[in-house]
Design an enzyme around this catalytic site. Structure first.
Site, PDB file in Angstrom:
ATOM      1  N   HIS A 377     -27.420  -8.588 -20.949  1.00 28.62           N
ATOM      2  CA  HIS A 377     -28.785  -8.055 -20.896  1.00 28.62           C
ATOM      3  C   HIS A 377     -29.709  -8.796 -19.962  1.00 28.62           C
ATOM      4  O   HIS A 377     -30.877  -8.442 -19.851  1.00 28.62           O
ATOM      5  CB  HIS A 377     -29.412  -8.062 -22.291  1.00 28.62           C
ATOM      6  CG  HIS A 377     -28.950  -6.937 -23.145  1.00 28.62           C
ATOM      7  ND1 HIS A 377     -29.585  -5.715 -23.171  1.00 28.62           N
ATOM      8  CD2 HIS A 377     -27.907  -6.825 -23.983  1.00 28.62           C
ATOM      9  CE1 HIS A 377     -28.957  -4.911 -24.001  1.00 28.62           C
ATOM     10  NE2 HIS A 377     -27.918  -5.559 -24.512  1.00 28.62           N
ATOM     11  N   LYS A 568     -45.400  -5.081 -23.206  1.00 20.63           N
ATOM     12  CA  LYS A 568     -44.041  -5.628 -23.232  1.00 20.63           C
ATOM     13  C   LYS A 568     -44.178  -7.080 -23.643  1.00 20.63           C
ATOM     14  O   LYS A 568     -45.293  -7.592 -23.713  1.00 20.63           O
ATOM     15  CB  LYS A 568     -43.381  -5.518 -21.847  1.00 20.63           C
ATOM     16  CG  LYS A 568     -44.306  -5.957 -20.693  1.00 20.63           C
ATOM     17  CD  LYS A 568     -43.676  -5.769 -19.324  1.00 20.63           C
ATOM     18  CE  LYS A 568     -43.652  -4.353 -18.822  1.00 20.63           C
ATOM     19  NZ  LYS A 568     -42.296  -3.787 -18.726  1.00 20.63           N
ATOM     20  N   ARG A 569     -43.063  -7.756 -23.935  1.00 23.92           N
ATOM     21  CA  ARG A 569     -43.161  -9.176 -24.245  1.00 23.92           C
ATOM     22  C   ARG A 569     -43.864  -9.906 -23.101  1.00 23.92           C
ATOM     23  O   ARG A 569     -43.733  -9.517 -21.937  1.00 23.92           O
ATOM     24  CB  ARG A 569     -41.764  -9.772 -24.485  1.00 23.92           C
ATOM     25  CG  ARG A 569     -41.136  -9.321 -25.792  1.00 23.92           C
ATOM     26  CD  ARG A 569     -41.975  -9.742 -26.983  1.00 23.92           C
ATOM     27  NE  ARG A 569     -41.956 -11.177 -27.161  1.00 23.92           N
ATOM     28  CZ  ARG A 569     -41.218 -11.828 -28.055  1.00 23.92           C
ATOM     29  NH1 ARG A 569     -40.452 -11.155 -28.890  1.00 23.92           N
ATOM     30  NH2 ARG A 569     -41.268 -13.140 -28.136  1.00 23.92           N
ATOM     31  N   LYS A 574     -42.142 -10.967 -16.082  1.00 21.37           N
ATOM     32  CA  LYS A 574     -42.726  -9.625 -16.169  1.00 21.37           C
ATOM     33  C   LYS A 574     -44.079  -9.546 -15.464  1.00 21.37           C
ATOM     34  O   LYS A 574     -44.638  -8.476 -15.265  1.00 21.37           O
ATOM     35  CB  LYS A 574     -42.856  -9.206 -17.635  1.00 21.37           C
ATOM     36  CG  LYS A 574     -41.492  -9.000 -18.319  1.00 21.37           C
ATOM     37  CD  LYS A 574     -41.669  -8.652 -19.793  1.00 21.37           C
ATOM     38  CE  LYS A 574     -40.373  -8.474 -20.543  1.00 21.37           C
ATOM     39  NZ  LYS A 574     -39.778  -7.126 -20.405  1.00 21.37           N
ATOM     40  N   THR A 676     -37.017  -0.580 -20.667  1.00 23.73           N
ATOM     41  CA  THR A 676     -36.929   0.717 -21.355  1.00 23.73           C
ATOM     42  C   THR A 676     -38.326   1.254 -21.634  1.00 23.73           C
ATOM     43  O   THR A 676     -38.500   2.462 -21.781  1.00 23.73           O
ATOM     44  CB  THR A 676     -36.167   0.594 -22.691  1.00 23.73           C
ATOM     45  OG1 THR A 676     -36.741  -0.466 -23.459  1.00 23.73           O
ATOM     46  CG2 THR A 676     -34.693   0.341 -22.467  1.00 23.73           C
ATOM     47  N   LYS A 680     -39.980   5.267 -21.530  1.00 21.77           N
ATOM     48  CA  LYS A 680     -40.828   5.937 -22.528  1.00 21.77           C
ATOM     49  C   LYS A 680     -42.066   6.512 -21.851  1.00 21.77           C
ATOM     50  O   LYS A 680     -42.479   7.645 -22.121  1.00 21.77           O
ATOM     51  CB  LYS A 680     -41.259   4.952 -23.626  1.00 21.77           C
ATOM     52  CG  LYS A 680     -40.112   4.350 -24.409  1.00 21.77           C
ATOM     53  CD  LYS A 680     -40.592   3.156 -25.247  1.00 21.77           C
ATOM     54  CE  LYS A 680     -39.437   2.267 -25.654  1.00 21.77           C
ATOM     55  NZ  LYS A 680     -39.874   0.941 -26.134  1.00 21.77           N
TER      56      LYS A 680
END
Ligand SMILES: *Cc1c(COP(=O)(O)O)cnc(C)c1O
Length: 842
Positions: A377, A568-569, A574, A676, A680
């Site tokens: 992952h 998101k986290r 990120k 992901t 969405k």
């Protein structure tokens, strides 16, 4: 406790196939809700707690799941079907009620029944706590996979841990994250069924002992262990309107009975109770680290506990039905390992087959290598789990012994293939040598598996070229890609009923089980009337999101502003920081009066930081401080809003993804394995601003470059740039970024908190900044200007929004599961008995 086995045939009535299924009409549902509320829960009109009404409803729904569940088990057994087991330390399920109602096709009848009882469906839904048994993407993926497998009627069972405390609740205090334990089981969880009859014994500690059996064969056994019991709790996973209900089996740790007794007889009653607590610690809490390893004893304990309990469970089922012959075991069973977390399954299956079932090494190894499949992952080195050999030796001595043997045989193979290449043997060894020798769990996963996959095309390619290059050279045939997805049942049909309704009114409802059908929306993208309907739906959803934000943050999002969202986290890769720098830039433009053709923006940032991740926590503080300044500046007014939404979770995302205009997917290229959240948003008609990273690349391919806001360096360019990265020079040459950095440095956002953001400033100007925030700023700012320009043309924007949704078909987990099944699992779909129009079994 008396757990003696009885013949329960008469009790369970499997032969009475004409027992009619429970009524699915409003009247039957209403009657059952009343029954549960009064007769089972013992409540009356004086009970003020809404929760019990929810509980009565949950029990009513559960009954309907229960009969389908039993039929599904029966169908799988009758078919003697090959099965797959999805082993994951995380299942981020969210709430169950709404999803169960949708998948059972009960939406309308439940509404009616609740109406008659003067209850609101939304209130029932809100009474349920989220099952937050996961950190983020990896755990939510597992949940979406289960939904799709049940819908495809694949005999797949999830195995996980029933954490007493799930993902922490995030509060914000003075702009700082404060964690609060998530006691999601404080009230009775009606979606689980305890099944003590399937409990297992798990060994820890002790040592291994070698002996010769009666046939003179050398064997090993693991002795003087401190055992813990694993108690299974089964959670029903309904397929969509197909009569199938699959199983998620979650394990809870409990002290063994003798364990208590030993201490008790020694006269230490208090000690015996303490020992009980010690055992039960194993499943007490989810580790809240997303994409970073942890190295704690207890975490390795959890991982082994899951692997051992699940494998013993599968083997017990095997020996009960098939006896001691394992020759067909690999033909009928398959294990998918969700990241390295459950990779103890490789040596544990060896141990069970060798020590307990007395297979030879070669027989056992053939079974392991034919049944295990491993999913990677992440490429982040800090996320690759390694366990110190010392810890392994102490906690799982017999497993370590087996790992050494696997390694010795594996390195012999390497030496045979590349004679004399000692450096390669060192690189590929399952044991990393050094001052603190460590077991490399990812390599254990690769060596023990017949399939190794990444989760998006770019990610799988980078694995083969980088991290796992040596292994790819050795076994190219093991490697494959399986691009992630999300289930459209939860993320479109359930989360966005207005859009679902509009879509179905034009193209029918086939998309709920065949998302590619959304392609049929493409010709409607230019249809004026359809655009207007699409816009109305988006506006209604923006209003719901604005209400949610007002409630949680006390800030009013103007409905005519562009809803710009990054949830998101919180992680440096990120790049929430890049987002904030851009927000500060917009703020400066307003302050400088540079607002010709201004497009008002309402920016939402949300996500949890790992409690030990100081930089991520500081980023949250920065978002909050910048938000306070912006939202209180009268000169800014409605031109710009910024909020940090506390406690981002699945239920929050259900509201957020429907009401978003712009989805921020801005990770440093090469770092986000797939993403992901991006999918969405796309499904729900948000446009994406993003880098060429993870599944963004495939999303852009599907929708076309014209309908995607691309910016930033590619993965290759990022690596090339590293060697001469000079953020100070970039800042000096970029007027806009220079001004942003100046404002940050001037303590404009921390006037009474001197120096608190210095670590952030230092990180941005550091030539070793792994995430290269400064490198992409200019390109990001220009892409954001393009976004604003596009948004000014509402008709054009709506067209692109429709096209994004229309092109999202690939990103259904139905497609993902189909590919896992074609390439890895090779399962036959098995249909369970269905209920016909007449309410009877067909
Ligand atoms: C989808 C989802 C994620 C994953 O989001 P990414 O943007 O892919 O990191 C994380 N948390 C929750 C609650 C989600 O629903």
């Amino acid at each position: 406790m008396n757990l003696k086995r009885y013949a329960m045939k008469d009790l369970a009535c499997p032969q009475l196939t004409d027992v009619p299924p429970l009524g699915m009409d409003a009247a039957s549902l209403e009657m059952d809700i009343r029954h549960y509320y009064t007769n089972n829960l013992g409540r009356d009109q004086h009970c003020r707690l809404l929760y019990y009404a929810y509980e009565a409803l949950a029990l009513t729904i559960r009954d309907r799941l229960m009969e389908r569940w039993k039929n599904t088990r029966q169908a799988y057994e009758d078919a003697d079907a090959r099965r797959c087991y999805y082993l994951s330390l995380e299942f981020l399920m969210g709430r169950t009620l709404g999803n169960a109602v949708l998948n059972l096709g009960l939406d309308e009848e439940i509404e009616k029944a609740l109406n008659n009882l003067c209850l609101r469906y939304e209130d029932m839904v809100d009474a349920e706590p989220d099952a937050g048994l996961g950190n983020g993407g990896l755990g939510r993926l597992a949940a979406c996979f289960l939904d799709s497998c049940a819908t495809l009627q694949l005999p797949v069972m999830g195995y996980g841990i029933r954490y007493e405390y799930g993902m922490f609740r995030q509060n914000i205090n003075n702009g700082y994250q404060v964690e609060e334990p998530d006691h999601w089981l404080a009230m009775t969880n009606r979606w689980e069924v305890e099944r003590r009859e399937y409990r297992q014994r798990i060994k820890f500690g002790g040592h291994s002992e070698h002996y010769y059996d009666d046939n003179g064969r050398r064997r090993a056994r693991w002795v003087d262990t401190q055992d813990v019991q694993a108690i299974p709790y089964d959670v029903p996973i309904p397929g969509f309107n197909n009569g199938t209900v699959n199983t998620l089996r979650l394990w809870r740790a409990e002290a063994t009975e003798e364990f208590d007794l030993g201490e008790f007889n020694a006269g230490d009653y208090a000690g015996s109770v303490a020992a009980k607590n010690e055992a039960e610690k194993i499943t007490m809490v989810l580790y809240p680290n997303d994409a970073s390893e942890n190295g704690k004893n207890l975490r390795l304990g959890q991982q082994y506990f899951l692997a051992s309990a699940s494998l013993q469970d599968v083997i017990d089922r095997w020996t009960t039905i098939k006896g001691k012959d394992f020759s067909r075991f690999a033909e009928l069973n398959c294990f998918q390992l969700n990241d390295t977390h459950p990779c103890c399954a490789v040596p544990e299956l060896m141990r069970l087959l060798l020590d307990v079932h007395h297979l030879t090494w070669d027989e056992a190894w053939e079974i392991v290598q034919a049944t295990m499949a491993y999913t990677n992952h992440t490429l982040l080195p800090e996320a690759l789990e390694k366990w110190s050999v010392r810890m392994f030796q102490h906690l799982l001595p017999r497993l370590l012994e087996i790992i050494y043997e696997i390694n010795a045989r594996f390195l012999k193979e390497v030496a045979l293939r590349w004679p004399g290449d000692l450096e390669r043997q060192r690189r590929m060894s399952l044991i990393e040598e050094g001052p603190v020798p460590q077991v490399r769990m990812a390599y254990l996963g690769i060596v023990g598996s017949f399939s190794v996959n990444g989760v998006a095309a770019l990610h799988s390619r980078l694995l083969q070229q980088g991290l796992f290059r040596d292994f790819y050279e050795m076994w190219p045939e093991k490697f494959n890609n399986k691009t992630n997805g999300v289930t459209q049942r939860r993320w479109l049909a359930y989360a966005n009923p207005l859009l679902a309704e509009l879509i179905s009114s034009r193209i029918g409802s086939g998309w709920t089980t065949d998302l590619a059908q959304l392609k049929q929306l493409e010709p409607l993208a230019a249809d004026r009337a359809f655009q207007q309907q699409w816009q109305q739906v988006k506006n209604a959803n923006k209003e719901l999101l604005a209400d949610f934000v007002a409630d949680k943050c006390g800030v009013a999002f103007p409905l005519d502003s562009l809803f710009d969202v990054q949830v998101k986290r919180i992680h440096e890769y990120k790049r929430q920081l890049l987002n904030i720098l851009h927000v500060i830039h917009l703020y400066q433009r307003i302050k400088q009066g540079d607002i010709a053709d201004w497009v008002p923006r309402a920016i939402l940032i949300g996500g949890k930081a790992a409690p030990g991740y100081a930089m991520a926590k500081l980023i949250i503080k920065l978002v909050n401080n910048v938000a306070t300044v912006i939202n209180h500046d009268p000169q800014v007014g409605d031109l710009l809003k910024l909020v940090f939404l506390p406690n981002y979770n699945v239920s929050a995302m259900e509201i957020i993804c429907a009401g978003t205009d712009l989805s921020e997917q801005i990770s440093t290229a090469g770092k986000e394995a797939s993403g992901t959240g991006n999918m969405k948003f796309m499904m729900n008609g948000a446009l994406t601003i993003g880098t060429l990273d993870g599944a963004n690349i495939e999303m852009r391919e599907e929708v076309g470059a014209d309908n995607f806001f691309l910016f930033g360096l590619s993965a290759e360019e990022v690596e090339e740039r590293r060697r001469h990265y000079d953020p100070a020079a970039i800042i000096a040459a970029d007027k806009h970024l220079g001004q942003v950095m100046q404002l940050l440095q001037s303590a404009h956002f921390n006037q009474f908190e001197p120096g608190i953001f210095d670590p952030i400033i230092r990180a941005i100007v550091n030539p070793d900044d792994l995430w290269m925030v400064a490198a992409d700023f200019d390109s990001y700012r220009i892409a954001q200007e393009e976004v604003s320009r596009a948004y000014r043309d509402q008709q054009g924007w709506t067209r692109m929004s429709i096209l994004n949704s229309a092109a999202s078909g690939k990103f259904s987990t139905d497609r993902t599961m189909h590919q896992y099944n074609e390439d890895i699992w090779r399962l036959q779909a098995v249909a369970a008995r269905k209920v016909g129009e007449d309410g009877k079994y067909i």
